[in-house]
Design a protein around this motif. Structure first.
Motif, mmCIF file in Angstrom:
data_model
loop_
_atom_site.group_PDB
_atom_site.id
_atom_site.type_symbol
_atom_site.label_atom_id
_atom_site.label_comp_id
_atom_site.label_asym_id
_atom_site.label_seq_id
_atom_site.Cartn_x
_atom_site.Cartn_y
_atom_site.Cartn_z
ATOM 1 N N LEU A 49 0.823 -1.209 0.000
ATOM 2 C CA LEU A 49 0.000 0.000 0.000
ATOM 3 C C LEU A 49 0.856 1.258 0.000
ATOM 4 N N PRO A 50 0.304 2.371 -0.500
ATOM 5 C CA PRO A 50 0.993 3.663 -0.335
ATOM 6 C C PRO A 50 0.908 4.123 1.112
ATOM 7 N N ARG A 51 1.642 5.172 1.451
ATOM 8 C CA ARG A 51 1.589 5.719 2.804
ATOM 9 C C ARG A 51 0.168 6.166 3.148
ATOM 10 N N GLN A 52 -0.205 5.983 4.392
ATOM 11 C CA GLN A 52 -1.559 6.334 4.812
ATOM 12 C C GLN A 52 -1.825 7.831 4.735
ATOM 13 N N ASP A 53 -0.779 8.661 4.803
ATOM 14 C CA ASP A 53 -0.974 10.105 4.745
ATOM 15 C C ASP A 53 -0.871 10.653 3.314
ATOM 16 N N SER A 54 -0.785 9.764 2.316
ATOM 17 C CA SER A 54 -0.675 10.216 0.932
ATOM 18 C C SER A 54 -2.054 10.382 0.303
ATOM 19 N N GLU A 55 -2.124 11.188 -0.748
ATOM 20 C CA GLU A 55 -3.388 11.397 -1.460
ATOM 21 C C GLU A 55 -3.824 10.137 -2.196
ATOM 22 N N GLU A 56 -2.888 9.225 -2.451
ATOM 23 C CA GLU A 56 -3.205 8.005 -3.195
ATOM 24 C C GLU A 56 -3.802 6.914 -2.316
ATOM 25 N N TYR A 57 -3.794 7.116 -0.993
ATOM 26 C CA TYR A 57 -4.148 6.023 -0.095
ATOM 27 C C TYR A 57 -5.598 5.565 -0.236
ATOM 28 N N ILE A 58 -6.548 6.474 -0.069
ATOM 29 C CA ILE A 58 -7.964 6.093 -0.153
ATOM 30 C C ILE A 58 -8.320 5.568 -1.548
ATOM 31 N N PRO A 59 -7.897 6.233 -2.645
ATOM 32 C CA PRO A 59 -8.165 5.659 -3.976
ATOM 33 C C PRO A 59 -7.587 4.253 -4.139
ATOM 34 N N ALA A 60 -6.409 3.994 -3.566
ATOM 35 C CA ALA A 60 -5.816 2.659 -3.660
ATOM 36 C C ALA A 60 -6.680 1.629 -2.933
ATOM 37 N N LEU A 79 -5.962 7.709 13.000
ATOM 38 C CA LEU A 79 -6.025 8.662 11.891
ATOM 39 C C LEU A 79 -6.510 7.991 10.612
ATOM 40 N N GLU A 80 -6.088 6.752 10.410
ATOM 41 C CA GLU A 80 -6.560 6.020 9.237
ATOM 42 C C GLU A 80 -8.060 5.748 9.346
ATOM 43 N N CYS A 81 -8.512 5.361 10.528
ATOM 44 C CA CYS A 81 -9.954 5.150 10.732
ATOM 45 C C CYS A 81 -10.733 6.419 10.407
ATOM 46 N N TYR A 82 -10.182 7.558 10.825
ATOM 47 C CA TYR A 82 -10.842 8.840 10.572
ATOM 48 C C TYR A 82 -10.936 9.124 9.077
ATOM 49 N N LYS A 83 -9.843 8.889 8.348
ATOM 50 C CA LYS A 83 -9.855 9.125 6.901
ATOM 51 C C LYS A 83 -10.879 8.231 6.207
ATOM 52 N N ILE A 84 -10.935 6.969 6.606
ATOM 53 C CA ILE A 84 -11.875 6.035 5.980
ATOM 54 C C ILE A 84 -13.308 6.372 6.371
ATOM 55 N N ALA A 85 -13.517 6.782 7.628
ATOM 56 C CA ALA A 85 -14.868 7.160 8.059
ATOM 57 C C ALA A 85 -15.383 8.358 7.264
ATOM 58 N N GLN A 86 -14.493 9.300 6.944
ATOM 59 C CA GLN A 86 -14.891 10.457 6.141
ATOM 60 C C GLN A 86 -15.339 10.055 4.739
ATOM 61 N N GLU A 87 -14.791 8.952 4.255
ATOM 62 C CA GLU A 87 -15.110 8.476 2.894
ATOM 63 C C GLU A 87 -15.957 7.202 2.937
ATOM 64 N N THR A 101 -15.798 3.481 13.826
ATOM 65 C CA THR A 101 -16.847 4.056 14.650
ATOM 66 C C THR A 101 -17.355 5.353 14.005
ATOM 67 N N ASN A 102 -18.282 6.034 14.674
ATOM 68 C CA ASN A 102 -18.876 7.247 14.125
ATOM 69 C C ASN A 102 -17.896 8.414 14.176
ATOM 70 N N LEU A 103 -18.107 9.399 13.322
ATOM 71 C CA LEU A 103 -17.177 10.525 13.196
ATOM 72 C C LEU A 103 -17.039 11.319 14.490
ATOM 73 N N LYS A 104 -18.138 11.501 15.227
ATOM 74 C CA LYS A 104 -18.058 12.277 16.469
ATOM 75 C C LYS A 104 -17.083 11.625 17.452
ATOM 76 N N THR A 105 -17.158 10.316 17.585
ATOM 77 C CA THR A 105 -16.246 9.606 18.483
ATOM 78 C C THR A 105 -14.808 9.736 17.999
ATOM 79 N N LEU A 106 -14.602 9.584 16.701
ATOM 80 C CA LEU A 106 -13.250 9.708 16.142
ATOM 81 C C LEU A 106 -12.697 11.114 16.332
ATOM 82 N N GLU A 107 -13.496 12.119 15.996
ATOM 83 C CA GLU A 107 -13.022 13.503 16.094
ATOM 84 C C GLU A 107 -12.679 13.877 17.537
ATOM 85 N N THR A 108 -13.461 13.396 18.485
ATOM 86 C CA THR A 108 -13.214 13.710 19.893
ATOM 87 C C THR A 108 -12.008 12.954 20.438
ATOM 88 N N SER A 109 -11.784 11.739 19.942
ATOM 89 C CA SER A 109 -10.761 10.866 20.512
ATOM 90 C C SER A 109 -9.383 11.049 19.919
#
Length: 337
Positions: A49-60, A79-87, A101-109
Motif C-alpha cells: 500500500l501507499p503511505r496512509q498520509d498520501s493522497e493516493e491512499y484512499i483511492p488505492a 487517523l486512518e480510521c478517521y480518513k476512511i470514516a470520512q469516505e 466508529t462514528n465521526l463524532k467519536t473519532l473527532e473527539t478521541s
C-alpha cells in the motif's frame, strides 16, 4: 465466504488474528506499506500500500475493494480510521463495510486533550488532574498548578505509549537511567524545560498527575450510544504499549463510565478505553486487542454486529469468562524471497 481486507499486516496480533479468522470462514486479504509484513504468509493475497498520509491512499483502497470484491475493510490506526470514516459512503457504494466508529467519536478521541475537555464538560467522568502544554510558559503554569502531585507527561496525539514519561524534580543520573528496567523513561523537569526551550516545534502535550493503581483496558461494542457488550481486562504486562499479559475481570465502575462515554459520544461500533484505577486515560476508537476464549470472541462479535447479526454472547454470559487469561508471545519466521 466473506472477504476481509486488513490495511496493516505487520503488528503483534497479525498472525494469531489472521489464522483465527481463516478458521472461522473468513477469507483474508491484507495490505501494508512494508513489503516484508508477516501477514503476507497468512492471507490469500497481499498488496503493498501507499503511505496512509498520501493522497493516493484512499483511492488505492477503493480500487482493491472493487477489484478483489472485498466485503469488510478493517483499518488499524486512529487517523486512518478517521480518513476512511470520512469516505465511508464510497466504500459502502462498493458493498464494502468499513469497521470504523462514528465521526463524532473519532473527532473527539484523536486528540486526548480534546477528549478530556469534552468529556469533562459533557459527562460526569472522573479524570486525573491535567494541564495542556504548547510552549514553555504553559509548562511553568502547569508545574505551579499541579505542584502537589507527582507528574507524568505525554503527547496529546499518538498511540502505543509513544512519548510518555514520568517527571522528577531530581536530576536523572546515568546509573539509574541506563540500569533501570522501567517500562517508561523518567525525565527531569529541568531537562524537559531545556528541551522545550531549545525546540523549534513542540507538539501539544498533557502534563498530568501520576496515577497509581491497576491498569485496565476495556472494549465496547455499541449501537447508537448504547453498550451492547463490554469487557474489562487487567493490563499486567506490556511491551511498547502492546499488552502481553492480561486477565478478564468484572469492574462495575469502568462499566458505568463506559456507558457514559458511549451515550455522550453516541458511539457506534467497536472502541477501546484505557484506565488507571477508575480514571480514564484515553479512548482508542479502533480495532484493538481482544481476549478470545471459547465463544467469548469480540472479533467475531464485531464482525457479526456490522453485518446485522445478533451477538452470540451478551453481558448475561460475562461471568463465565472472568479470570480468563491472555498471554502474547513473540515468534520467529524464516523465509526466502
Amino acid at each position: 465466504m466473506k472477504r476481509i481486507f486488513f490495511t496493516v499486516a505487520n503488528n503483534s496480533s497479525t498472525v494469531s488474528l489472521f489464522s483465527h479468522l481463516n478458521k472461522n470462514n473468513y477469507e483474508i486479504y491484507a495490505g501494508d506499506l512494508n513489503p516484508d509484513s508477516i501477514g503476507k504468509f497468512y492471507c490469500k493475497k497481499f498488496i503493498i500500500l501507499p503511505r496512509q498520509d498520501s493522497e493516493e491512499y484512499i483511492p488505492a483502497l477503493l480500487e482493491i475493494v472493487k477489484k478483489e470484491k472485498i466485503d469488510i475493510i478493517i483499518p488499524s490506526g486512529e487517523l486512518e480510521c478517521y480518513k476512511i470514516a470520512q469516505e465511508k459512503s464510497k466504500f459502502t457504494e462498493l458493498n464494502c463495510i468499513p469497521v470504523v466508529t462514528n465521526l463524532k467519536t473519532l473527532e473527539t478521541s484523536l486528540d486526548k486533550a480534546d477528549s478530556y475537555n469534552y468529556l469533562t464538560e459533557h459527562a460526569n467522568i472522573p479524570f486525573m488532574k491535567y494541564h495542556l502544554i504548547e510552549n514553555i510558559n504553559d509548562l511553568e503554569e502547569g508545574l505551579i498548578k499541579l505542584k502537589n502531585y507527582e507528574l507524568s507527561i505525554k503527547p496529546s496525539q499518538g498511540s502505543g505509549s509513544r512519548g510518555f514519561a514520568f517527571l522528577t524534580d531530581e536530576k536523572v543520573d546515568a546509573e539509574h537511567f541506563f540500569n533501570s528496567k522501567n517500562t517508561f523513561p523518567t525525565l527531569s523537569v529541568s531537562d524537559l524545560k531545556n528541551m522545550l526551550t531549545n525546540s523549534s516545534y513542540i507538539p501539544k502535550l498533557i502534563l498530568m498527575e501520576k496515577l497509581e493503581g491497576t491498569h485496565y483496558d476495556s472494549n465496547m461494542i455499541c449501537s447508537k450510544g448504547k453498550v451492547l457488550f463490554q469487557s474489562v481486562r487487567t493490563r499486567e504486562e506490556a511491551i511498547n504499549g502492546t499488552i502481553t499479559k492480561a486477565t478478564v475481570v468484572r469492574n462495575e465502575e469502568i462499566f458505568e463510565i463506559n456507558r457514559k462515554i458511549a451515550e455522550t459520544l453516541n458511539v457506534e461500533g467497536y472502541i477501546c478505553t484505557q484506565y488507571i484505577g477508575d480514571k480514564l486515560i484515553e479512548i482508542n476508537p479502533r480495532w484493538s486487542t481482544s481476549i478470545n476464549y471459547d465463544d467469548f470472541n469480540e472479533y467475531l462479535m464485531v464482525l457479526d454486529y456490522i453485518q446485522g447479526k445478533e451477538l452470540k454472547v451478551t453481558m448475561a454470559d460475562y461471568d463465565r469468562y472472568i479470570d480468563t487469561k491472555f498471554i502474547r508471545y513473540f515468534n520467529t519466521f524464516e523465509y526466502k524471497n
